[in-house]
Design an enzyme around this catalytic site. Structure first.
Site, PDB file in Angstrom:
ATOM      1  N   TYR A   1      43.622   1.454 -10.208  1.00 22.69           N
ATOM      2  CA  TYR A   1      42.133   1.398 -10.798  1.00 22.69           C
ATOM      3  C   TYR A   1      42.320   3.243 -11.105  1.00 22.69           C
ATOM      4  O   TYR A   1      41.397   3.736 -11.978  1.00 22.69           O
ATOM      5  CB  TYR A   1      40.868   1.847  -9.741  1.00 22.69           C
ATOM      6  CG  TYR A   1      40.402   0.823  -9.137  1.00 22.69           C
ATOM      7  CD1 TYR A   1      39.830  -1.105 -10.195  1.00 22.69           C
ATOM      8  CD2 TYR A   1      41.373  -0.299  -8.538  1.00 22.69           C
ATOM      9  CE1 TYR A   1      39.965  -1.692 -10.539  1.00 22.69           C
ATOM     10  CE2 TYR A   1      41.277  -1.513  -7.814  1.00 22.69           C
ATOM     11  CZ  TYR A   1      40.183  -2.921  -8.924  1.00 22.69           C
ATOM     12  OH  TYR A   1      40.365  -3.743  -8.877  1.00 22.69           O
ATOM     13  N   LEU A   2      43.192   3.992 -11.208  1.00 24.76           N
ATOM     14  CA  LEU A   2      43.578   5.709 -10.751  1.00 24.76           C
ATOM     15  C   LEU A   2      44.771   5.801 -12.835  1.00 24.76           C
ATOM     16  O   LEU A   2      44.897   5.414 -12.131  1.00 24.76           O
ATOM     17  CB  LEU A   2      43.630   6.699  -9.928  1.00 24.76           C
ATOM     18  CG  LEU A   2      42.738   5.568  -8.689  1.00 24.76           C
ATOM     19  CD1 LEU A   2      43.641   6.516  -7.340  1.00 24.76           C
ATOM     20  CD2 LEU A   2      41.455   6.644  -8.942  1.00 24.76           C
TER      21      LEU A   2
END
Length: 577
Positions: A535-536
């Site tokens: 997600y990053l």
């Protein structure tokens, strides 16, 4: 949570586009050739002196029943085998593998004694640990040979590494959280279960002798090499390219670019969903409130499942009335919504969130005349929601909000928590705290490691030992200063300098240990890996490392550096998500 940074740079986008050279309209490759998957070895029967005991009597099991029994025996000292759901699922599936005669004999798990089997496997583990250097080298060479044969493919004439070329062996399903299917038998995967994907003109992989593939296809719009359906949850499993491959990197880059583009549209989208809260049509109101939760709380959208197909897990669109409780006032805050449900992987999501009054009133309206088991958002589903989002911005789905909010949170937290004058250890603690804020937002939990208390005690012992050394060093410095005051010689001056350096060094070492302990304590039940890998945007971390002179190895291990090679190669220190 939300960033006001400038929009994604078109120059950066162009640079990455040229890095991946992507302009092929959905086509992922022209030629793809590989050897197919590597299958685990056939089951080897237990030695005759290792027995299974039922109700005090030794029983020789049939081969199929014995194999499944060994799965349980290998887990005998694990907490899973103490759980009633695990026990029940295992026993039901095990009985299906038994002969009719065995089913008549063995009808209660409580009368089964797997201890002889467990002891045998424990001895095998110890033997493996005690192997000589030469024996370990033979195993290593065999693994290298298999990797060379099965672990690479030819993609458009280039040798590319495969992510995991081994088919998972049979065993017992564990699941995460309190999964209702834990303990069920994961059956052996056969070539007849597997679909092979390769190019038409390539050499098709040979199935193991006496077997054939379920299907051979030539789909150049996908990047997987082989696939099959696992029996416990009915999920598709794939053999894919290694995360370090350019195709994988390109997919990652595109994912984060869509999330960055959301920055340009997000304020308009928020204004529109807030207007939806007062729409006369109930469906539009529900859509507006659901999008508010997906945006504000990074909730998963949730997908409809067939009744009884899998665990009772939900996302935003599939929330039921029983999953929320409304409080006009709680803990000194107005309009509080209390969430309590099982999310992905049966991980509990519990949160108390103050919301805007119109959202609160709408929720009350959605719950009117409904039973606890009724859907909260009964007029909408994920497909409808994503279709609406895609009209607002091409490629936008509910999942993009999760990536956007996770990456924005990391960027904001790093900007807030890091300063150039910090030590390396302080910078790493800041990074982990920023990552932890994301993991909490995304509800990435884990059980505290089994060894947690022991490792914390070891850390406390090290800190106490270091404090003791520092106290002694301070006493010695005090004595050296006294002596220098009396004598005032070059020798006593140098001794004072030496003792001061020793005190400073020990203070730094003590501070480093204390920071490590703080970090470990804060990470006790938070899983940092999921958000970091999925997600990053890795460019945030790479830019931060370059700006603050933190070695990239401190953030990403070798495998992760390979996965994010594109970001490491192309990102400058001024990058902002």
């Amino acid at each position: 949570m939300y960033s006001n940074d400038k929009s994604p740079s078109s120059a950066q986008t162009k640079l990455m586009g040229s890095y991946f050279n992507n302009a092929n309209n959905g086509k992922k490759w022209s030629t793809l050739e590989h050897k197919g998957p590597f299958f685990p070895p056939e089951y080897e029967p237990l030695p005759s002196n290792v027995c299974f005991v039922y109700n005090g009597k030794s029983i020789k099991l049939s081969l199929a029943a014995e194999e499944v029994a060994t799965f349980y025996a290998k887990m005998l000292d694990h907490e899973y085998t103490t759980k009633s759901v695990f026990q029940e699922n295992f026993f039901n599936d095990w009985r299906e593998e038994m002969t009719e005669e065995e089913r008549e004999q063995i009808n209660k798990l409580s009368k089964c004694d797997f201890s002889h089997m467990a002891k045998y496997f424990l001895e095998k583990t110890e033997e493996k640990k005690a192997m000589t250097k030469e024996q370990k080298q033979v195993l290593k060479e065999e693994n290298n040979r298999l990797t060379e044969e099965y672990g690479f493919c030819l993609l458009d004439g280039h040798k590319e590494k495969i992510g995991n070329f081994r088919v998972e062996p049979p065993g017992l399903f564990r699941g995460r959280g309190e999964h209702p299917k834990m303990g069920k038998l994961k059956k052996r995967i056969l070539p007849e279960d597997i679909t092979i994907n390769c190019s038409k003109d390539s050499k098709i992989p040979e199935a193991p002798k006496g077997h054939r593939w379920r299907k051979v296809q030539h789909d150049d719009t996908v990047t997987w090499l082989a696939s099959w359906v696992e029996n416990v949850q009915g999920n598709l499993k794939y053999i894919m390219l290694n995360p370090s491959s350019k195709l994988k990197g390109e997919k990652d880059w595109q994912k984060y670019e869509v999330a960055r583009k959301l920055k340009l549209k997000v304020e308009t989208i928020r204004r529109l969903y807030r207007e939806d809260w007062k729409n006369r049509e109930m469906k539009i109101r529900q859509r507006g409130v659901a999008l508010y939760f997906i945006d504000k709380l990074a909730l998963r959208a949730g997908n409809e499942k067939e009744e009884g197909e899998t665990a009772d897990t939900v996302g935003c669109c599939s929330l039921r009335v029983e999953h929320i409780t409304l409080h006009e006032e709680k803990g000194g805050q107005e309009f509080v919504v209390e969430f309590d449900f099982l999310g992905k992987d049966s991980i509990r999501y519990y949160n108390e969130v103050p919301v805007e009054s119109r959202v609160f009133r709408n929720l009350k309206l959605f719950m009117e005349n409904k039973d606890p088991e009724d859907d909260l958002f009964d007029r909408i589903n994920t497909i409808y929601l994503n279709k609406h989002l895609n009209q607002s911005m091409p490629g936008l789905t509910a999942k993009v909000f999760r990536t956007f909010n996770a990456s924005t949170t990391l960027q904001d937290q790093l900007n807030k928590l890091t300063t150039a004058d910090m030590t390396l250890e302080e910078k790493l603690l800041s990074y982990n705290r920023a990552n932890r804020a994301v993991a909490i937002l995304c509800n990435h939990q884990r059980a505290a490691p089994k060894t947690f208390e022991k490792s914390m005690q070891n850390m406390l012992d090290k800190i106490a030992q270091k404090q003791q050394q520092l106290d002694v060093a301070k006493m010695e410095l005090k004595e050296a200063k006294k002596e220098h005051k009396k004598a005032g010689t070059e020798r006593t001056r140098k001794l004072v300098e030496k003792k001061e350096a020793a005190v400073k060094r020990l203070e730094e070492q003590l501070k480093k240990l204390q920071l490590q302990m703080t970090d470990r304590e804060e990470n006790k039940v938070i899983a940092l890996g999921t958000s970091k890998l999925n997600y990053l945007d890795p460019r945030i971390s790479v830019a931060w490392c370059k700006k603050f002179n933190v070695p990239i190895e401190k953030i990403y291990n070798k495998t992760q550096r390979d996965k994010f090679a594109w970001a490491i190669d192309m990102t400058e220190e001024d990058f902002q998500f």
